[in-house]
Design an enzyme around this catalytic site. Structure first.
Site, short mmCIF file in Angstrom:
data_model
loop_
_atom_site.label_atom_id
_atom_site.label_comp_id
_atom_site.label_asym_id
_atom_site.label_seq_id
_atom_site.Cartn_x
_atom_site.Cartn_y
_atom_site.Cartn_z
N ASP A 82 10.10 -0.77 -11.98
CA ASP A 82 9.29 -0.18 -10.92
C ASP A 82 9.73 1.25 -10.64
OD1 ASP A 82 7.32 -0.23 -8.97
OD2 ASP A 82 8.63 -1.10 -7.42
N SER A 207 4.31 -4.41 2.08
CA SER A 207 5.08 -5.11 3.11
C SER A 207 4.74 -4.54 4.49
CB SER A 207 6.57 -4.98 2.84
OG SER A 207 6.94 -5.68 1.67
N ASN A 226 2.78 -5.16 -4.83
CA ASN A 226 4.24 -5.01 -4.88
C ASN A 226 4.86 -5.41 -3.54
OD1 ASN A 226 3.44 -3.71 -7.26
ND2 ASN A 226 5.10 -2.22 -7.11
#
Length: 276
Positions: A82, A207, A226
Protein backbone atom coordinates in the site's frame (compact mmCIF):
# COMPACT_ATOMS: atom_id res chain seq x y z
CA UNK A 1 -5.33 -20.41 0.21
CA UNK A 2 -5.46 -19.29 -3.38
CA UNK A 3 -2.87 -16.54 -3.88
CA UNK A 4 -4.15 -14.05 -6.46
CA UNK A 5 -3.42 -10.64 -7.96
CA UNK A 6 -5.46 -7.52 -7.42
CA UNK A 7 -6.92 -7.82 -10.91
CA UNK A 8 -8.08 -11.35 -10.20
CA UNK A 9 -9.59 -10.63 -6.79
CA UNK A 10 -11.51 -7.57 -8.07
CA UNK A 11 -12.94 -9.31 -11.12
CA UNK A 12 -16.71 -9.04 -11.10
CA UNK A 13 -16.91 -6.48 -8.31
CA UNK A 14 -18.32 -3.61 -10.35
CA UNK A 15 -20.96 -5.75 -12.03
CA UNK A 16 -21.79 -7.42 -8.72
CA UNK A 17 -21.96 -4.16 -6.76
CA UNK A 18 -19.70 -5.31 -3.93
CA UNK A 19 -16.24 -4.34 -2.71
CA UNK A 20 -13.35 -6.53 -1.56
CA UNK A 21 -11.95 -5.48 1.83
CA UNK A 22 -8.32 -4.35 1.94
CA UNK A 23 -6.97 -4.78 5.47
CA UNK A 24 -3.67 -3.19 6.50
CA UNK A 25 -2.07 -5.36 9.20
CA UNK A 26 1.39 -5.52 10.75
CA UNK A 27 1.50 -8.47 13.14
CA UNK A 28 0.23 -12.01 13.60
CA UNK A 29 -2.69 -11.07 15.86
CA UNK A 30 -4.12 -8.70 13.26
CA UNK A 31 -3.38 -11.09 10.39
CA UNK A 32 -5.10 -14.05 12.07
CA UNK A 33 -8.05 -11.80 12.93
CA UNK A 34 -8.74 -10.65 9.38
CA UNK A 35 -8.07 -14.06 7.79
CA UNK A 36 -10.35 -15.84 10.24
CA UNK A 37 -13.12 -13.33 9.55
CA UNK A 38 -12.76 -13.69 5.79
CA UNK A 39 -12.75 -17.48 6.06
CA UNK A 40 -15.86 -17.44 8.23
CA UNK A 41 -17.66 -15.12 5.82
CA UNK A 42 -16.30 -16.83 2.68
CA UNK A 43 -14.93 -13.50 1.49
CA UNK A 44 -11.91 -12.76 -0.70
CA UNK A 45 -9.36 -10.64 1.14
CA UNK A 46 -6.57 -8.18 0.31
CA UNK A 47 -3.93 -8.17 3.04
CA UNK A 48 -1.67 -5.14 2.85
CA UNK A 49 1.58 -3.69 4.13
CA UNK A 50 2.32 0.02 4.51
CA UNK A 51 5.76 1.59 4.79
CA UNK A 52 4.74 3.06 8.13
CA UNK A 53 4.84 -0.45 9.59
CA UNK A 54 8.63 -0.68 9.11
CA UNK A 55 9.46 -0.15 12.83
CA UNK A 56 7.87 -3.53 13.61
CA UNK A 57 8.09 -5.36 10.27
CA UNK A 58 10.14 -4.84 7.13
CA UNK A 59 8.62 -4.74 3.66
CA UNK A 60 10.49 -7.89 2.65
CA UNK A 61 9.24 -9.86 5.68
CA UNK A 62 5.52 -9.32 5.12
CA UNK A 63 4.76 -11.66 2.17
CA UNK A 64 6.42 -14.60 3.90
CA UNK A 65 4.37 -14.07 7.05
CA UNK A 66 1.13 -13.87 5.08
CA UNK A 67 1.90 -16.95 3.00
CA UNK A 68 2.83 -19.09 5.98
CA UNK A 69 -0.31 -18.17 7.95
CA UNK A 70 -2.77 -18.09 5.05
CA UNK A 71 -1.93 -21.63 3.92
CA UNK A 72 -4.48 -23.02 6.38
CA UNK A 73 -7.30 -20.90 4.95
CA UNK A 74 -9.41 -21.59 1.86
CA UNK A 75 -10.10 -18.13 0.44
CA UNK A 76 -8.48 -16.02 -2.30
CA UNK A 77 -5.80 -13.75 -0.81
CA UNK A 78 -3.96 -10.87 -2.46
CA UNK A 79 -0.70 -9.64 -0.86
CA UNK A 80 -0.57 -5.91 -1.51
CA UNK A 81 1.95 -3.11 -0.96
CA UNK A 82 0.00 0.00 0.00
CA UNK A 83 1.12 3.58 -0.77
CA UNK A 84 4.59 3.22 -2.20
CA UNK A 85 5.69 6.82 -2.66
CA UNK A 86 8.60 6.05 -4.97
CA UNK A 87 9.63 3.38 -7.45
CA UNK A 88 12.39 1.99 -5.22
CA UNK A 89 9.72 0.50 -2.94
CA UNK A 90 7.97 -1.01 -5.95
CA UNK A 91 11.24 -2.62 -7.01
CA UNK A 92 11.69 -4.12 -3.53
CA UNK A 93 8.11 -5.43 -3.53
CA UNK A 94 8.56 -7.08 -6.93
CA UNK A 95 11.50 -9.03 -5.52
CA UNK A 96 9.73 -9.96 -2.26
CA UNK A 97 6.62 -11.84 -3.35
CA UNK A 98 3.83 -9.25 -3.41
CA UNK A 99 1.05 -9.96 -5.90
CA UNK A 100 -0.06 -6.33 -6.08
CA UNK A 101 1.38 -2.87 -5.44
CA UNK A 102 0.15 0.69 -5.22
CA UNK A 103 2.25 3.59 -6.45
CA UNK A 104 1.06 6.84 -4.91
CA UNK A 105 2.57 9.92 -6.53
CA UNK A 106 -0.77 11.72 -6.59
CA UNK A 107 0.87 14.85 -5.16
CA UNK A 108 2.71 15.33 -8.47
CA UNK A 109 1.35 17.04 -11.60
CA UNK A 110 -0.73 14.82 -13.86
CA UNK A 111 1.94 14.21 -16.49
CA UNK A 112 4.55 13.20 -13.93
CA UNK A 113 2.03 10.97 -12.15
CA UNK A 114 1.30 9.27 -15.49
CA UNK A 115 5.00 8.88 -16.34
CA UNK A 116 5.94 7.31 -13.00
CA UNK A 117 2.87 5.08 -12.97
CA UNK A 118 3.75 3.78 -16.44
CA UNK A 119 7.21 2.90 -15.15
CA UNK A 120 5.65 1.00 -12.24
CA UNK A 121 3.41 -0.92 -14.65
CA UNK A 122 6.47 -1.70 -16.76
CA UNK A 123 8.23 -3.15 -13.72
CA UNK A 124 5.27 -5.19 -12.49
CA UNK A 125 3.33 -6.43 -15.50
CA UNK A 126 6.07 -8.80 -16.79
CA UNK A 127 6.08 -10.39 -13.30
CA UNK A 128 2.29 -10.84 -13.21
CA UNK A 129 1.91 -8.23 -10.45
CA UNK A 130 -1.08 -5.87 -10.44
CA UNK A 131 -0.71 -2.10 -10.06
CA UNK A 132 -2.99 0.40 -8.36
CA UNK A 133 -2.42 4.14 -8.56
CA UNK A 134 -4.08 7.29 -7.23
CA UNK A 135 -5.47 10.34 -8.99
CA UNK A 136 -6.56 13.32 -6.97
CA UNK A 137 -5.14 13.31 -3.46
CA UNK A 138 -6.47 11.69 -0.27
CA UNK A 139 -5.01 13.71 2.60
CA UNK A 140 -4.25 12.62 6.17
CA UNK A 141 -6.77 13.59 8.85
CA UNK A 142 -7.59 17.04 7.48
CA UNK A 143 -10.44 16.57 5.04
CA UNK A 144 -10.33 18.50 1.78
CA UNK A 145 -13.79 20.02 1.35
CA UNK A 146 -12.97 22.73 -1.18
CA UNK A 147 -12.80 20.46 -4.22
CA UNK A 148 -9.13 21.11 -4.92
CA UNK A 149 -8.08 17.51 -4.26
CA UNK A 150 -11.05 15.68 -5.80
CA UNK A 151 -10.37 13.34 -8.70
CA UNK A 152 -11.31 14.88 -12.04
CA UNK A 153 -13.57 12.39 -13.89
CA UNK A 154 -12.25 13.37 -17.32
CA UNK A 155 -8.64 13.02 -16.16
CA UNK A 156 -9.49 9.62 -14.65
CA UNK A 157 -10.40 8.18 -18.04
CA UNK A 158 -7.24 9.60 -19.62
CA UNK A 159 -5.08 8.36 -16.75
CA UNK A 160 -6.33 4.79 -17.04
CA UNK A 161 -5.94 4.74 -20.82
CA UNK A 162 -2.38 6.04 -20.73
CA UNK A 163 -1.02 4.09 -17.75
CA UNK A 164 -2.70 0.70 -18.02
CA UNK A 165 -3.12 0.36 -14.25
CA UNK A 166 -5.41 -2.34 -12.89
CA UNK A 167 -7.24 -0.21 -10.30
CA UNK A 168 -7.61 3.49 -9.54
CA UNK A 169 -7.79 5.08 -6.10
CA UNK A 170 -10.02 8.13 -6.21
CA UNK A 171 -10.40 11.18 -4.00
CA UNK A 172 -14.02 12.05 -3.21
CA UNK A 173 -13.67 13.73 0.19
CA UNK A 174 -12.23 11.06 2.49
CA UNK A 175 -8.99 11.28 4.49
CA UNK A 176 -6.50 8.82 5.94
CA UNK A 177 -6.42 8.22 9.68
CA UNK A 178 -8.75 9.79 12.24
CA UNK A 179 -10.95 12.55 10.86
CA UNK A 180 -10.37 16.06 12.16
CA UNK A 181 -13.42 17.42 10.30
CA UNK A 182 -16.66 16.07 8.91
CA UNK A 183 -16.00 14.71 5.40
CA UNK A 184 -17.95 16.21 2.52
CA UNK A 185 -18.38 12.97 0.59
CA UNK A 186 -18.92 13.81 -3.08
CA UNK A 187 -20.99 10.91 -4.37
CA UNK A 188 -21.77 12.93 -7.50
CA UNK A 189 -18.04 13.03 -8.32
CA UNK A 190 -17.81 9.27 -7.76
CA UNK A 191 -20.73 8.66 -10.13
CA UNK A 192 -19.06 10.73 -12.84
CA UNK A 193 -15.74 8.91 -12.37
CA UNK A 194 -17.49 5.54 -12.60
CA UNK A 195 -19.27 6.62 -15.77
CA UNK A 196 -15.95 7.67 -17.36
CA UNK A 197 -13.98 4.53 -16.44
CA UNK A 198 -14.23 0.75 -16.65
CA UNK A 199 -11.55 -0.27 -14.14
CA UNK A 200 -12.11 -1.08 -10.44
CA UNK A 201 -12.22 2.04 -8.27
CA UNK A 202 -10.66 2.16 -4.81
CA UNK A 203 -11.68 4.09 -1.69
CA UNK A 204 -8.88 5.14 0.66
CA UNK A 205 -9.43 6.86 4.00
CA UNK A 206 -12.62 4.92 4.65
CA UNK A 207 -12.19 4.43 8.41
CA UNK A 208 -14.67 6.72 10.15
CA UNK A 209 -17.33 6.80 7.44
CA UNK A 210 -20.83 5.74 8.41
CA UNK A 211 -22.24 2.41 7.27
CA UNK A 212 -24.60 4.31 4.99
CA UNK A 213 -21.74 6.19 3.35
CA UNK A 214 -19.82 2.97 2.73
CA UNK A 215 -22.90 1.37 1.17
CA UNK A 216 -23.50 4.38 -1.06
CA UNK A 217 -19.90 4.31 -2.31
CA UNK A 218 -19.99 0.60 -3.12
CA UNK A 219 -23.26 0.96 -4.98
CA UNK A 220 -21.72 3.74 -7.08
CA UNK A 221 -18.66 1.84 -8.27
CA UNK A 222 -16.17 1.40 -5.41
CA UNK A 223 -14.70 -2.11 -5.71
CA UNK A 224 -12.01 -2.07 -3.00
CA UNK A 225 -12.09 -0.34 0.37
CA UNK A 226 -8.92 0.23 2.39
CA UNK A 227 -9.23 -0.21 6.16
CA UNK A 228 -6.62 0.17 8.86
CA UNK A 229 -7.60 2.82 11.40
CA UNK A 230 -10.89 1.11 12.28
CA UNK A 231 -9.03 -2.17 12.89
CA UNK A 232 -6.43 -0.45 15.06
CA UNK A 233 -9.05 1.46 17.04
CA UNK A 234 -11.04 -1.73 17.62
CA UNK A 235 -7.89 -3.41 18.91
CA UNK A 236 -6.84 -0.59 21.24
CA UNK A 237 -10.40 -0.20 22.49
CA UNK A 238 -10.54 -3.88 23.43
CA UNK A 239 -7.16 -3.66 25.18
CA UNK A 240 -8.32 -0.68 27.24
CA UNK A 241 -11.47 -2.56 28.25
CA UNK A 242 -9.73 -5.81 29.17
CA UNK A 243 -6.17 -4.86 30.13
CA UNK A 244 -6.57 -5.16 33.90
CA UNK A 245 -5.47 -8.59 35.06
CA UNK A 246 -4.47 -9.94 31.63
CA UNK A 247 -0.97 -10.94 30.64
CA UNK A 248 0.57 -10.07 27.27
CA UNK A 249 -0.45 -13.33 25.61
CA UNK A 250 -4.05 -12.85 26.70
CA UNK A 251 -3.98 -9.26 25.42
CA UNK A 252 -2.78 -10.46 21.99
CA UNK A 253 -5.69 -12.91 21.89
CA UNK A 254 -8.08 -10.05 22.70
CA UNK A 255 -6.58 -7.98 19.88
CA UNK A 256 -7.13 -10.87 17.47
CA UNK A 257 -10.79 -11.20 18.49
CA UNK A 258 -11.37 -7.43 18.24
CA UNK A 259 -9.83 -7.25 14.76
CA UNK A 260 -11.86 -10.31 13.71
CA UNK A 261 -15.11 -8.68 14.86
CA UNK A 262 -14.37 -5.40 13.07
CA UNK A 263 -13.35 -7.23 9.90
CA UNK A 264 -16.56 -9.27 9.96
CA UNK A 265 -18.57 -6.05 10.15
CA UNK A 266 -16.73 -4.53 7.21
CA UNK A 267 -17.08 -7.67 5.08
CA UNK A 268 -20.85 -7.67 5.59
CA UNK A 269 -21.01 -3.93 4.91
CA UNK A 270 -19.05 -4.21 1.64
CA UNK A 271 -21.11 -7.21 0.45
CA UNK A 272 -18.13 -9.53 -0.16
CA UNK A 273 -19.44 -12.42 1.93
CA UNK A 274 -19.91 -15.68 -0.02
CA UNK A 275 -17.86 -14.28 -2.92
CA UNK A 276 -14.79 -16.44 -2.28
Amino acid sequence: MKLVTLSEILEGTRAGHYAVPHMNVFDLSMLHGVLAAAEEARSPLIVAYGEGFSPVMKLEEFPGMVRSVAERYHIPVCIHLDHAFDLSLIERAVKSGYTSVMLDVSNLPLEENIAQTKRAVGLCRPKGISVESELGHVSVGAVQNDGAAYTDPQEAGEFLARTGVDALAVSIGTAHGVYTAVPNLRLDVLERIAAATDKPLVLHGGSGLTDGQFHACVQRGICKVNIHTDLAQAAIGRVRQRAAGLNYLELCAEVQRAVHDEAMHKIALFGSQNKA
